[in-house]
Write a protein that holds these residues in place. Structure first.
Motif, PDB file in Angstrom:
ATOM      1  N   GLU A  85       0.821  -1.207   0.000  1.00 22.42           N
ATOM      2  CA  GLU A  85       0.000   0.000   0.000  1.00 22.42           C
ATOM      3  C   GLU A  85       0.854   1.256   0.000  1.00 22.42           C
ATOM      4  OE1 GLU A  85      -3.339   2.588   0.346  1.00 22.42           O
ATOM      5  OE2 GLU A  85      -3.125   0.511  -0.313  1.00 22.42           O
ATOM      6  N   SER A  86       1.931   1.267   0.804  1.00 22.97           N
ATOM      7  CA  SER A  86       2.742   2.473   0.952  1.00 22.97           C
ATOM      8  C   SER A  86       4.145   2.240   0.400  1.00 22.97           C
ATOM      9  CB  SER A  86       2.822   2.850   2.435  1.00 22.97           C
ATOM     10  OG  SER A  86       3.799   3.854   2.645  1.00 22.97           O
ATOM     11  N   PRO A  87       4.735   3.249  -0.240  1.00 22.01           N
ATOM     12  CA  PRO A  87       6.110   3.095  -0.743  1.00 22.01           C
ATOM     13  C   PRO A  87       7.111   2.766   0.357  1.00 22.01           C
ATOM     14  CG  PRO A  87       5.065   5.038  -1.688  1.00 22.01           C
ATOM     15  CD  PRO A  87       4.153   4.546  -0.618  1.00 22.01           C
ATOM     16  N   SER A  88       6.786   3.136   1.604  1.00 21.60           N
ATOM     17  CA  SER A  88       7.713   2.877   2.705  1.00 21.60           C
ATOM     18  C   SER A  88       7.683   1.423   3.165  1.00 21.60           C
ATOM     19  CB  SER A  88       7.394   3.796   3.883  1.00 21.60           C
ATOM     20  OG  SER A  88       6.105   3.493   4.418  1.00 21.60           O
ATOM     21  N   GLU A  89       6.714   0.658   2.702  1.00 24.38           N
ATOM     22  CA  GLU A  89       6.576  -0.728   3.153  1.00 24.38           C
ATOM     23  C   GLU A  89       7.457  -1.648   2.315  1.00 24.38           C
ATOM     24  OE1 GLU A  89       1.909  -0.441   4.696  1.00 24.38           O
ATOM     25  OE2 GLU A  89       2.427  -1.699   2.982  1.00 24.38           O
ATOM     26  N   LYS A  90       8.623  -1.937   2.863  1.00 25.85           N
ATOM     27  CA  LYS A  90       9.521  -2.892   2.229  1.00 25.85           C
ATOM     28  C   LYS A  90      10.304  -3.577   3.329  1.00 25.85           C
ATOM     29  CE  LYS A  90      12.535   1.014   1.027  1.00 25.85           C
ATOM     30  NZ  LYS A  90      13.235   1.703  -0.085  1.00 25.85           N
ATOM     31  N   GLY A  91      10.469  -4.875   3.178  1.00 26.03           N
ATOM     32  CA  GLY A  91      10.970  -5.690   4.260  1.00 26.03           C
ATOM     33  C   GLY A  91      12.476  -5.672   4.425  1.00 26.03           C
ATOM     34  N   PRO A  92      12.948  -6.690   5.137  1.00 27.82           N
ATOM     35  CA  PRO A  92      12.172  -7.873   5.537  1.00 27.82           C
ATOM     36  C   PRO A  92      11.240  -7.617   6.734  1.00 27.82           C
ATOM     37  CG  PRO A  92      14.412  -8.019   6.340  1.00 27.82           C
ATOM     38  CD  PRO A  92      14.373  -6.793   5.498  1.00 27.82           C
TER      39      PRO A  92
END
Length: 772
Positions: free
Chosen positions: A482-489
């Motif tokens: 949903e958000s560009p900031s959401e990247k893992g791990p």
């Protein structure tokens, strides 16, 4: 009751008087003589039928009727009359009365003696003196009819009238059968006579009269004396006064002509005629008659209240759901025809699971947070964990047929087969099902994936083969967060709190789509709300296949019950009007996942409502433990929040059931919202409803497990390239997070289990509360 009384008669007006007798002409006298002769022949045939029924029948070519003369069906003597069914809530309050015919069968003792005397005096004064046929009455009618040149007087006895009514009742709503039952043919007259004779042999007069008073039509949809008493005087038949009983008895001959609402003068004249008959037969005194005639009609009329449309407090949809249960559950009959007959015949007292207090809480929330005139609507179902009992079922749009008032009869809380529509995409509300399937497949509660911000849909196994992405690199072949900031791990707890799409896609890939589908089936998601089967595609785990709020509430109730799934239950008990129990569907519960798995899911979903979770602002008034999950679909056309305490689960859907309105720059419940998410649209509805609903309930906490947060990367902790799941570092709670869900007592609510984390990662930014 004469069958012709079912056909509305011309309006005589309140000044109606008999027409003067016409002057007799030679031709008229000849016609009267023919009438007299024909009537005499009929009387002779009837007499022959009475004395020599077999011979009379053979003479008419009715051999079968003759063979059946000596016996008639038992259900003709005391037919299973169509009656009203009463539907009650869990506290005994009436939800609605439903009927094909508004009738409540009474015993003789439950009727006022006055109505029994009045009905006999006006319909068949010699009822207790003659047999099935009143020969004196036949001769009198022949004479009167011949003198007047018209059928001004009938000769049917009360027993014969009862037989006619039974024939019409047994014809049901089939117009052809009803017309056949009302045909005035010689053959039918003979058949009615035979049945009347046999009834007089088999039943006492008092029972025939009781049956007659229960079957007779009194107008305004009232069948039987109890319904008539309630309709016109709002009281029980045992409490009728003399003038009230006389008025009702007078209606039977022609309910339209003597309708007290439309023709009060004609009704009062008819009432007084009945009173005179009661004096004539010495059932009342002249003084009593004088007093009764001086009384006004005294109507306390109550409009017919039939069906779920009359239910209060938004209970109409649940009422309709109960109807579908009775008509579809094999517990109520092996075939659809048997179940329909049970419902149509009625005479049931149905005691349901609906809690009126929780229903009021849910209805108040969906009605105050979303206006009926808004372009979107809301629906909410509450379910009791561990029993499957449906405690509330509410929606913004009221039950009814008036579209101009935004009414609907489509129950937005349930599947199409139970009176609902095709359902709604649940979005991320579905992700806990994926997690449960993964835990049951052996993945740890600390499972991590690299969870990129966007990725191609990966190849996945299905129950029957393999799903492959044929659109790699294209828009349709890519899944974003949903958000560009959401990247893992990410690990499971953080991925659920932030609702990270790519995390759950990778989880689906590892366990296979078949495991997800099978877990969904175990939790009651056996197909789409439309009835179509679930499709084994990767988007299944992200909630793209339509379901209903009842289905989702029950899924989460299973988590609250530590993996014990119970099929939705709407009916506690059913009795007939005479107090006999009708078998009802039993509670159908079974353990569909281990308690360990359920405890992990509960612990993870507690995190959704805590700091950093998408539902972090949703607290109940008493601050008890809550767990749940938000859900928002593409273009914000549907938004969900499904949450629960230890003893109550509730699911709220918000959206447009028809046109799929994107919920951006929109006013809902008088409040402007730039963009609706699960936490900002349905979340506050759930919060308001549940705060009121649990107010008097005990505070039941979850059995939780300690799931450590990922630790920051320490180069000395493990050698580079260590496979996931084999890292040796032990995680520790991050600052501000004790690992103890809100509401747990620090002194007694310590961890019940401890897990070793997988590869350590940097804690993610809490980010935006939105999710898919």
């Amino acid at each position: 009751m004469s069958p012709k009384s079912r056909i509305p008669a011309p309006d005589p007006g309140d000044t109606w008087v008999p027409r003067p007798r016409r002057r007799q002409t030679p031709l008229g006298i000849l016609r009267h003589a023919a009438t007299f002769l024909g009537s005499s022949v009929l009387g002779g045939v009837l007499l022959a039928g009475l004395i020599l029924p077999g011979a009379g029948a053979v003479g008419l070519g009715a051999k079968n009727g003759a063979e059946g003369f000596e016996s008639i069906p038992d259900d003709f003597k005391t037919p299973p009359l169509t009656q009203a069914t009463q539907i009650y809530d869990a506290k005994g309050g009436l939800i609605a009365k439903v009927y094909e015919r508004d009738r409540t069968v009474l015993t003789a003792e439950q009727m006022s003696p006055l109505i029994r005397k009045a009905q006999v005096d006006i319909e068949d004064a010699r009822f207790y003196e003659h047999g099935a046929v009143d020969l004196k009455g036949v001769l009198r009618a022949i004479t009167k009819n011949a003198e007047s040149g018209a059928a001004v007087q009938g000769a049917s006895t009360l027993t014969q009238q009862y037989v006619k009514n039974v024939n019409v009742e047994m014809a049901g709503d089939d117009p052809v059968a009803v017309r056949e039952a009302q045909r005035k043919t010689l053959g039918r007259k003979i058949q009615e006579l035979r049945y009347a004779i046999k009834l007089e042999e088999d039943l006492p007069k008092e029972q025939i009269l009781t049956n007659y008073l229960n079957i007779t039509f009194y107008g305004h949809q009232a069948y039987g004396i109890q319904a008539a008493s309630e309709r016109y005087f709002s009281k029980d038949a045992k409490d009728l006064t003399l003038p009230e009983a006389a008025m009702l008895a007078g209606l039977v001959q022609n309910p339209s002509q003597y309708d007290p609402k439309l023709h009060p003068v004609a009704a009062q004249k008819r009432r007084d005629t009945v009173i005179d008959k009661m004096v004539e037969n010495k059932h009342i005194t002249a003084e009593q008659a004088k007093e009764a005639k001086a009384a006004p009609l005294g109507l306390n009329y109550r409009d017919p209240q039939n069906g779920c449309i009359t239910a209060q407090a938004g209970m109409g949809f649940f009422c309709d759901y109960v109807r579908h249960v009775v008509k579809q559950d094999p517990a109520f009959g092996k075939s659809a025809a048997e179940r329909k007959k049970l419902w149509d015949t009625g005479g049931l007292n149905i005691y349901t699971t609906l809690d009126p207090d929780k229903q009021a809480a849910a209805q108040n929330a969906v009605s105050t947070k979303v206006y009926v005139t808004d372009p979107v609507s809301a629906a909410m179902t509450m379910v009791e964990p561990g029993t499957g009992k449906i405690l509330a079922m509410a929606q913004t749009r009221p039950y009814g047929l008036a579209k101009e008032k935004n009414q609907t009869v489509v129950n937005l809380n349930v599947d199409a087969a139970m009176g609902g529509g095709i359902g709604f995409q649940p979005g991320s509300n579905f992700k806990p099902i994926v997690a449960a399937a993964a835990l049951e497949a052996g993945l740890p509660a600390t499972q991590q994936y690299d969870s990129p911000n966007r990725m191609d849909w990966p190849t996945m196994t299905t129950c029957d083969g393999t799903w492959k992405n044929l659109n790699k690199g294209r828009k349709d072949g890519v899944i974003p967060n949903e958000s560009p900031s959401e990247k893992g791990p990410y690990a499971l707890k953080q991925a659920m709190a932030l609702s990270v799409n790519t995390y759950f896609v990778q989880m689906e890939q590892e366990i296979g789509l078949c495991a997800v589908k099978q877990m969904a089936n175990k939790l009651g998601v056996t197909g789409k709300a439309s009835g179509d089967p679930l499709q084994e595609v990767p988007a299944l785990g992200l909630g793209t296949q339509e379901v209903s709020p009842l289905t989702m509430a029950n899924v989460y109730a299973t988590f609250a019950a530590r993996g014990d799934y119970c099929a939705p239950l709407a009916i506690n008990r059913i009795t007939t009007v005479d107090g006999k129990d009708v078998p009802v569907p039993p509670a159908r519960c079974n353990q569909v996942m281990s308690t360990d798995t359920a405890d992990v899911i509960n612990s993870v979903l507690l995190g959704v409502t805590e700091k950093g979770g998408t539902a972090r602002d949703l607290r109940l008034d008493d601050d008890r433990q809550i767990a749940g999950k938000t859900g928002t679909t593409d273009e914000k056309k549907s938004a969900w929040f499904t949450g629960y305490t230890g003893n109550l689960a509730g699911s709220v859907w918000l959206g447009s059931p028809g046109t799929k309105v994107p919920m951006r720059n929109i006013r809902i419940g008088g409040q402007y919202q730039a963009e609706v998410f699960g936490a900002t649209g349905p979340g506050p509805i759930w919060q308001k409803a549940m705060s009121d609903a649990v107010r008097t309930m005990p505070d039941k906490e979850f059995t939780t497990v300690y799931i450590p947060d990922p630790v920051k990367h320490d180069p000395g902790c493990a050698t580079p390239g260590t496979p996931p799941g084999q890292a040796t570092c032990t995680g520790a709670p991050s600052p501000g997070n004790t690992g103890r869900p809100r509401g747990t007592n620090p002194a007694t609510g310590g961890p019940t289990a401890r897990y070793t984390p997988t590869t350590p990662v940097t804690p993610p930014d809490p980010g935006d509360p939105s999710d898919q």
